[in-house]
Design an enzyme around this catalytic site. Structure first.
Site, PDB file in Angstrom:
ATOM      1  N   LYS A  53      48.275  32.723  28.998  1.00 11.16           N
ATOM      2  CA  LYS A  53      49.920  33.298  29.710  1.00 11.16           C
ATOM      3  C   LYS A  53      50.582  32.565  29.418  1.00 11.16           C
ATOM      4  O   LYS A  53      52.042  33.526  29.677  1.00 11.16           O
ATOM      5  CB  LYS A  53      49.448  33.848  30.736  1.00 11.16           C
ATOM      6  CG  LYS A  53      49.015  35.022  31.345  1.00 11.16           C
ATOM      7  CD  LYS A  53      47.938  35.564  32.430  1.00 11.16           C
ATOM      8  CE  LYS A  53      47.573  36.216  31.960  1.00 11.16           C
ATOM      9  NZ  LYS A  53      46.372  36.623  33.882  1.00 11.16           N
ATOM     10  N   GLN A  97      46.078  35.270  39.812  1.00  7.54           N
ATOM     11  CA  GLN A  97      45.055  35.600  38.660  1.00  7.54           C
ATOM     12  C   GLN A  97      43.665  35.515  39.272  1.00  7.54           C
ATOM     13  O   GLN A  97      43.174  34.906  40.385  1.00  7.54           O
ATOM     14  CB  GLN A  97      44.721  33.514  38.158  1.00  7.54           C
ATOM     15  CG  GLN A  97      43.695  33.548  37.090  1.00  7.54           C
ATOM     16  CD  GLN A  97      44.019  34.097  35.751  1.00  7.54           C
ATOM     17  OE1 GLN A  97      45.042  35.028  35.395  1.00  7.54           O
ATOM     18  NE2 GLN A  97      42.497  35.412  35.356  1.00  7.54           N
ATOM     19  N   ASP A 120      50.735  43.001  36.915  1.00  4.27           N
ATOM     20  CA  ASP A 120      49.242  42.944  36.912  1.00  4.27           C
ATOM     21  C   ASP A 120      48.585  45.431  36.528  1.00  4.27           C
ATOM     22  O   ASP A 120      47.640  45.109  36.068  1.00  4.27           O
ATOM     23  CB  ASP A 120      48.553  42.112  36.990  1.00  4.27           C
ATOM     24  CG  ASP A 120      47.457  41.473  36.486  1.00  4.27           C
ATOM     25  OD1 ASP A 120      47.431  41.850  35.700  1.00  4.27           O
ATOM     26  OD2 ASP A 120      46.803  40.373  37.462  1.00  4.27           O
TER      27      ASP A 120
END
Ligand code: NDP
Length: 283
Positions: A53, A97, A120
């Site tokens: 990322k 995460q 997300d």
């Protein structure tokens, strides 16, 4: 006739090129998009995902900040960082995460992220809006899989789509996206009786199971489009949830693993971050 490959490397590179132009346009105005990733603990797979990322942000010119927190981080400390990032106008996207260490409540943490910074697409508001067909941030992996189908010009409307897997991050949002595209959608899971009876009806088959090479050629209809979301490691090598070679002999299109949906997930994270930054700067 072997299937055509839905190539995540090519499709994600095209998407990144478009995103780069949008980032450049923002930067030319003095507006720099920012993504903050919160990584708790030292799970090796998570470290790799976060590194990828960071690299994607660097390629596009998105400012990336990774907050690395120790495995024994408390819920309060995690939430304090989310609240800080929510309030920071230089941060347009926040990503926690997953998986978090067991002692942490990920649902609670995710629900604290401002929905407009939830790149997300896991926040309850975004998930709820998706189910209602409203404008929202869509989870990166299913959004990426849909983008692959559309880029290849695959007709979805009126098709029989079967999604194997019903997780909140892949299976459910994937099913909702296909429904929005007017497919007739069946969602299968571990309690589904006679799974193959369902999968064999699929014009579009999405595997999001987490079991290596689980979908075998006898479970696939001739000419089906097969999207393999699975990422499994077998003897140190990556493979999907689909038994690739034999299934590719029957399918019309297929995504490989690696080089398929996984590539799209990061590109879609960038896309969601660029969208969030453009919206914030337009205010
Ligand atoms: P989960 O473990 O959360 O969900 C797996 C789903 O598969 C569940 O709904 C489960 O059913 C179903 N399932 C398990 N066994 C069977 C079976 N025998 N028959 C039918 N259904 C079954 O996984 P995720 O959705 O998070 O991930 C799925 C896969 O996708 C994994 O390999 C993961 O690594 C990969 N992945 C890839 C990404 C990418 O970027 N390409 C991103 C995210 C995930 P039940 O609900 O009944 O338990």
């Amino acid at each position: 006739m072997p299937a055509q490959i839905l190539d995540g490397k090519i499709i994600s590179a095209q998407l990144e090129a478009e995103l780069k132009l949008r980032v450049d346009a923002m930067v030319a105005q003095g507006n720099i998009p920012g993504l903050t990733v919160i990584l708790v603990g030292d799970d090796p797979a998570s470290q790799t995902y976060v590194a990828n990322k960071e690299k994607a942000c660097a390629r596009l010119g998105v400012r990336s900040t990774t907050l690395r927190m120790p495995a024994d981080t408390t819920q309060e400390a995690l939430e304090a960082e989310i609240i800080k990032a929510n309030a920071d106008p230089a941060v347009h996207g926040i990503l926690v995460q997953l998986p978090l260490p067991r002692h942490l409540d990920s649902d609670r943490a995710l629900s604290l992220i401002l929905p407009e910074k939830d790149v997300d697409g896991f926040h309850d508001i975004n998930a709820g809006r998706l189910s209602r067909g409203l404008d929202c941030v869509v989870a990166c992996t299913p959004k990426g899989a849909l983008h692959m189908l559309k880029t290849a010009g695959i007709d979805i409307s009126g098709k029989e789509a079967v999604v194997v897997g019903r997780s909140n991050i892949v299976g459910k949002p994937m099913a909702l996206l296909l429904l929005q595209e007017n497919a007739t959608v069946t969602v299968c899971h571990s309690r589904t009786k006679d799974l193959a009876e369902h999968t064999r009806r699929a014009d579009i088959l999405v595997a999001a199971i987490g079991k290596p090479r689980f979908i075998t050629a006898d479970m696939v209809k001739e000419g089906a489009v097969v999207v393999d979301v699975g990422i499994n490691r077998v003897d140190g090598k990556l493979c999907g949830d689909v038994d690739f070679e034999p299934v590719a002999e029957k399918a019309s299109w297929i995504t490989p693993v690696p080089g398929g949906v996984g590539k799209m997930t990061i590109a879609m994270l960038m896309s969601n971050t660029v969208d969030a930054a453009e919206k914030a700067f337009a205010k």
